[in-house]
Design a protein around this motif. Structure first.
Motif, PDB file in Angstrom:
ATOM      1  N   VAL A  72       0.860  -1.170   0.000  1.00  0.00           N
ATOM      2  CA  VAL A  72       0.000   0.000   0.000  1.00  0.00           C
ATOM      3  C   VAL A  72       0.901   1.226   0.000  1.00  0.00           C
ATOM      4  O   VAL A  72       1.839   1.314   0.798  1.00  0.00           O
ATOM      5  CB  VAL A  72      -0.935   0.039   1.227  1.00  0.00           C
ATOM      6  CG1 VAL A  72      -1.801   1.291   1.203  1.00  0.00           C
ATOM      7  CG2 VAL A  72      -1.809  -1.212   1.278  1.00  0.00           C
ATOM      8  N   LEU A  73       0.629   2.153  -0.905  1.00  0.00           N
ATOM      9  CA  LEU A  73       1.358   3.414  -0.920  1.00  0.00           C
ATOM     10  C   LEU A  73       0.635   4.401  -0.021  1.00  0.00           C
ATOM     11  O   LEU A  73      -0.591   4.490  -0.049  1.00  0.00           O
ATOM     12  CB  LEU A  73       1.436   3.977  -2.338  1.00  0.00           C
ATOM     13  CG  LEU A  73       2.052   3.080  -3.407  1.00  0.00           C
ATOM     14  CD1 LEU A  73       2.103   3.805  -4.745  1.00  0.00           C
ATOM     15  CD2 LEU A  73       3.430   2.600  -3.000  1.00  0.00           C
ATOM     16  N   ALA A  74       1.410   5.138   0.774  1.00  0.00           N
ATOM     17  CA  ALA A  74       0.842   6.163   1.643  1.00  0.00           C
ATOM     18  C   ALA A  74       1.225   7.522   1.085  1.00  0.00           C
ATOM     19  O   ALA A  74       2.397   7.807   0.882  1.00  0.00           O
ATOM     20  CB  ALA A  74       1.349   6.004   3.066  1.00  0.00           C
ATOM     21  N   GLY A  75       0.228   8.330   0.819  1.00  0.00           N
ATOM     22  CA  GLY A  75       0.440   9.646   0.248  1.00  0.00           C
ATOM     23  C   GLY A  75       0.128  10.720   1.254  1.00  0.00           C
ATOM     24  O   GLY A  75       0.191  10.471   2.451  1.00  0.00           O
ATOM     25  N   PRO A  76      -0.192  11.870   0.765  1.00  0.00           N
ATOM     26  CA  PRO A  76      -0.579  12.139  -0.624  1.00  0.00           C
ATOM     27  C   PRO A  76       0.629  12.160  -1.556  1.00  0.00           C
ATOM     28  O   PRO A  76       1.751  12.424  -1.134  1.00  0.00           O
ATOM     29  CB  PRO A  76      -1.226  13.530  -0.541  1.00  0.00           C
ATOM     30  CG  PRO A  76      -0.583  14.173   0.652  1.00  0.00           C
ATOM     31  CD  PRO A  76      -0.291  13.056   1.620  1.00  0.00           C
ATOM     32  N   LEU A  77       0.365  11.838  -2.823  1.00  0.00           N
ATOM     33  CA  LEU A  77       1.414  11.879  -3.839  1.00  0.00           C
ATOM     34  C   LEU A  77       1.745  13.326  -4.170  1.00  0.00           C
ATOM     35  O   LEU A  77       0.858  14.169  -4.224  1.00  0.00           O
ATOM     36  CB  LEU A  77       0.952  11.173  -5.112  1.00  0.00           C
ATOM     37  CG  LEU A  77       0.578   9.707  -5.021  1.00  0.00           C
ATOM     38  CD1 LEU A  77       0.143   9.204  -6.391  1.00  0.00           C
ATOM     39  CD2 LEU A  77       1.720   8.869  -4.488  1.00  0.00           C
ATOM     40  N   SER A  78       3.031  13.573  -4.428  1.00  0.00           N
ATOM     41  CA  SER A  78       3.441  14.902  -4.880  1.00  0.00           C
ATOM     42  C   SER A  78       2.849  15.146  -6.267  1.00  0.00           C
ATOM     43  O   SER A  78       2.492  14.188  -6.976  1.00  0.00           O
ATOM     44  CB  SER A  78       4.961  14.994  -4.939  1.00  0.00           C
ATOM     45  OG  SER A  78       5.452  14.185  -6.007  1.00  0.00           O
ATOM     46  N   PRO A  79       2.751  16.392  -6.693  1.00  0.00           N
ATOM     47  CA  PRO A  79       2.244  16.657  -8.045  1.00  0.00           C
ATOM     48  C   PRO A  79       3.056  15.931  -9.124  1.00  0.00           C
ATOM     49  O   PRO A  79       2.488  15.419 -10.090  1.00  0.00           O
ATOM     50  CB  PRO A  79       2.360  18.172  -8.189  1.00  0.00           C
ATOM     51  CG  PRO A  79       2.255  18.684  -6.790  1.00  0.00           C
ATOM     52  CD  PRO A  79       2.946  17.636  -5.944  1.00  0.00           C
ATOM     53  N   GLN A  80       4.364  15.837  -8.937  1.00  0.00           N
ATOM     54  CA  GLN A  80       5.204  15.147  -9.928  1.00  0.00           C
ATOM     55  C   GLN A  80       4.891  13.661  -9.958  1.00  0.00           C
ATOM     56  O   GLN A  80       4.751  13.059 -11.021  1.00  0.00           O
ATOM     57  CB  GLN A  80       6.687  15.392  -9.619  1.00  0.00           C
ATOM     58  CG  GLN A  80       7.636  14.867 -10.688  1.00  0.00           C
ATOM     59  CD  GLN A  80       7.990  13.395 -10.521  1.00  0.00           C
ATOM     60  OE1 GLN A  80       8.048  12.866  -9.418  1.00  0.00           O
ATOM     61  NE2 GLN A  80       8.218  12.730 -11.634  1.00  0.00           N
TER      62      GLN A  80
END
Length: 106
Positions: A72-80
Motif C-alpha cells: 500500500v502506498l501512503a500519500g498524498p502523492l506529490s504533483p510530480q
C-alpha cells in the motif's frame, strides 16, 4: 529512507527526496528485507515526502507489487508523482491511501 518497526505485521518504509536509477539501492534493500521477513504481512511505502521519482522508481514499485506482497502506498502523492502515475495509469496497479495510518488499516 527509514523503515519503521513492524506493528501487527505492517512494515512502513518511508521515502523522502528524489529517486532515480542512481539512488534506489537503499530502497531495494529495505524492500528485500521486508519481503523476506515472514512476520511482515503488509508493506506500506510512505511516498508523501518524495519530491521526484522517475520511471526506475516506478519500475521498482511494480516489481515489489508483483512479488505477491500486500503493498500500500501512503500519500498524498506529490504533483510530480501524481503526473507520473497518470501517464502510465499506475493508479490501477497500486492501492494508495491518504496517510500511513490509513494505509495500515486498509
Amino acid at each position: 529512507m527509514t523503515g519503521s518497526p513492524d506493528v501487527e505485521g505492517v512494515r512502513v518504509i518511508t521515502c523522502a527526496g528524489e529517486f532515480d536509477q542512481d539512488n534506489l539501492e537503499p530502497l531495494r534493500q529495505a524492500w528485500t528485507q521486508a519481503v523476506a521477513d515472514p512476520a511482515v504481512l503488509r508493506i506500506v511505502l510512505d511516498v508523501s515526502a518524495v519530491s521526484f521519482a522517475d520511471s526506475s522508481m516506478l519500475n521498482e514499485m511494480i516489481r515489489l507489487r508483483r512479488a505477491d506482497t500486500d503493498l500500500v502506498l501512503a500519500g498524498p502523492l506529490s504533483p510530480q508523482m501524481e503526473r507520473l502515475f497518470e501517464l502510465v495509469s499506475a493508479h490501477q496497479i497500486f492501492t494508495i491511501a491518504d496517510s500511513v495510518e490509513a494505509a495500515r488499516t486498509l
